[in-house]
Design an enzyme around this catalytic site. Structure first.
Site, mmCIF file in Angstrom:
data_model
loop_
_atom_site.group_PDB
_atom_site.id
_atom_site.type_symbol
_atom_site.label_atom_id
_atom_site.label_comp_id
_atom_site.label_asym_id
_atom_site.label_seq_id
_atom_site.Cartn_x
_atom_site.Cartn_y
_atom_site.Cartn_z
ATOM 1 N N ASP A 97 65.571 80.647 4.254
ATOM 2 C CA ASP A 97 66.182 80.968 2.964
ATOM 3 C C ASP A 97 65.606 82.269 2.413
ATOM 4 O O ASP A 97 64.401 82.377 2.199
ATOM 5 C CB ASP A 97 65.905 79.825 1.977
ATOM 6 C CG ASP A 97 66.470 80.113 0.597
ATOM 7 O OD1 ASP A 97 67.553 79.590 0.280
ATOM 8 O OD2 ASP A 97 65.825 80.864 -0.169
ATOM 9 N N LYS A 103 71.274 85.153 -1.163
ATOM 10 C CA LYS A 103 71.810 85.003 -2.523
ATOM 11 C C LYS A 103 72.195 86.365 -3.101
ATOM 12 O O LYS A 103 71.514 87.356 -2.836
ATOM 13 C CB LYS A 103 70.757 84.355 -3.433
ATOM 14 C CG LYS A 103 70.084 83.131 -2.819
ATOM 15 C CD LYS A 103 68.959 82.578 -3.672
ATOM 16 C CE LYS A 103 68.144 81.563 -2.901
ATOM 17 N NZ LYS A 103 67.136 82.177 -2.008
ATOM 18 N N HIS A 144 72.678 83.688 -7.413
ATOM 19 C CA HIS A 144 71.255 83.450 -7.676
ATOM 20 C C HIS A 144 70.965 82.888 -9.078
ATOM 21 O O HIS A 144 70.136 81.995 -9.228
ATOM 22 C CB HIS A 144 70.470 84.758 -7.458
ATOM 23 C CG HIS A 144 69.061 84.545 -7.022
ATOM 24 N ND1 HIS A 144 68.391 85.401 -6.180
ATOM 25 C CD2 HIS A 144 68.189 83.561 -7.306
ATOM 26 C CE1 HIS A 144 67.163 84.942 -5.965
ATOM 27 N NE2 HIS A 144 67.014 83.835 -6.654
#
Length: 275
Positions: free
Chosen positions: A48, A78, A111
């Site tokens: 991630d 993101k 985000h």
């Protein structure tokens, strides 16, 4: 949920690992490349990152050097607040792909819920998804009212909501809403940036299982049905964090940990941030 490759099935049928590596605050460079490569070599399949972390290139390099087939990995990034908007989000997605040297992402998230901007960004994510350029789309740091607002005009329901989540911030309302809606919740900062590692309640539970406090918290995440992505760059810690599939917390232990909640954040408040 019995090993590091165990997956949850998102509401669109895509399988996402329950456990992954987070790289927040890990700067570009050999340490980052090595952490990603090491995690993958030790069985991690989910990584991630985010545009604002400014480390997508190193993540991509670590993936490349790991030698694992792309389709065996689950990669998340993101879109940052400055890029929220229809065209700007589409462009930001391509920039992230280029930096990661990948042809697609498994999961792309908004985000932060910047007021007045996240709906247009979501429309861009829906386009990326419908065009088959990303396997799943979702949000991060969305509270219940943000999710309700987003879903009012959305064609596609978010598949994931990644939020700050740890024993001092159990986000019960968000969690139950996500459960009802079939949105997978995911934890960032699961260890509260190290602030819980000396907690007496957690230390007592850890001693009972001959595990570390970090392992107890990460196991608690999983048993609560929350995907978790602890950050580490040290090999021994990357290995240790993942050793949470060989034991199970009792209902009593789970209750004790739940009771530690104080609605205490270490990160910004999604209802009151200015960036």
């Amino acid at each position: 949920m019995n090993n590091l490759q165990s997956t949850t099935t998102l509401n669109n049928g895509v399988k996402m690992p329950w456990f992954g590596l987070g790289v927040f605050k890990v700067e570009e460079g050999p340490e980052l490349v090595n952490a990603v490569k090491t995690a993958i070599q030790h069985g991690y399949r989910s990584i991630d990152t985010a545009a604002i972390y400014e480390n997508e290139e190193g993540v991509g390099q670590g993936i490349k050097e790991s030698g694992i087939a792309r389709e065996d990995l689950f990669v998340t990034s993101k879109v940052w607040n400055a890029d929220l908007g229809y065209e700007s989000t589409l462009a930001a997605y391509q920039t992230s792909l280029d930096k990661l040297s990948l042809e697609y992402l498994d999961l792309y998230l908004i985000h932060w819920p910047v007021e007045g901007k996240y709906k247009e960004a979501w429309r861009a994510l829906e386009t990326l998804y419908k065009e088959g350029r990303v396997r799943a789309i979702g949000v991060s740091n969305f509270q219940v009212h943000h999710l309700e607002d987003l879903m009012k005009g959305a064609e596609i329901k978010p598949m994931v909501n990644q939020v700050e989540y740890h024993p001092r911030l159990t986000q019960k309302d968000v969690q139950s809403f996500c459960r009802e809606q079939g949105i997978q919740m995911e934890a960032w900062s699961p260890l509260m940036q190290g602030q819980l590692l000396y907690n007496e309640v957690l230390a007592a539970i850890a001693a009972k299982y001959n595990k570390s406090v970090a392992q107890i918290i990460l196991r608690w995440d999983l048993q609560n049905g929350v995907v978790t992505i602890p950050k580490s760059t040290k090999e021994h810690r990357i290995i240790e964090n993942a050793q949470v599939f060989d034991f199970e917390l009792t209902q009593e232990d789970m209750h004790q940990i739940n009771e530690l909640n104080q609605n205490h954040r270490v990160g910004p408040d999604p209802d009151n941030f200015d960036f």
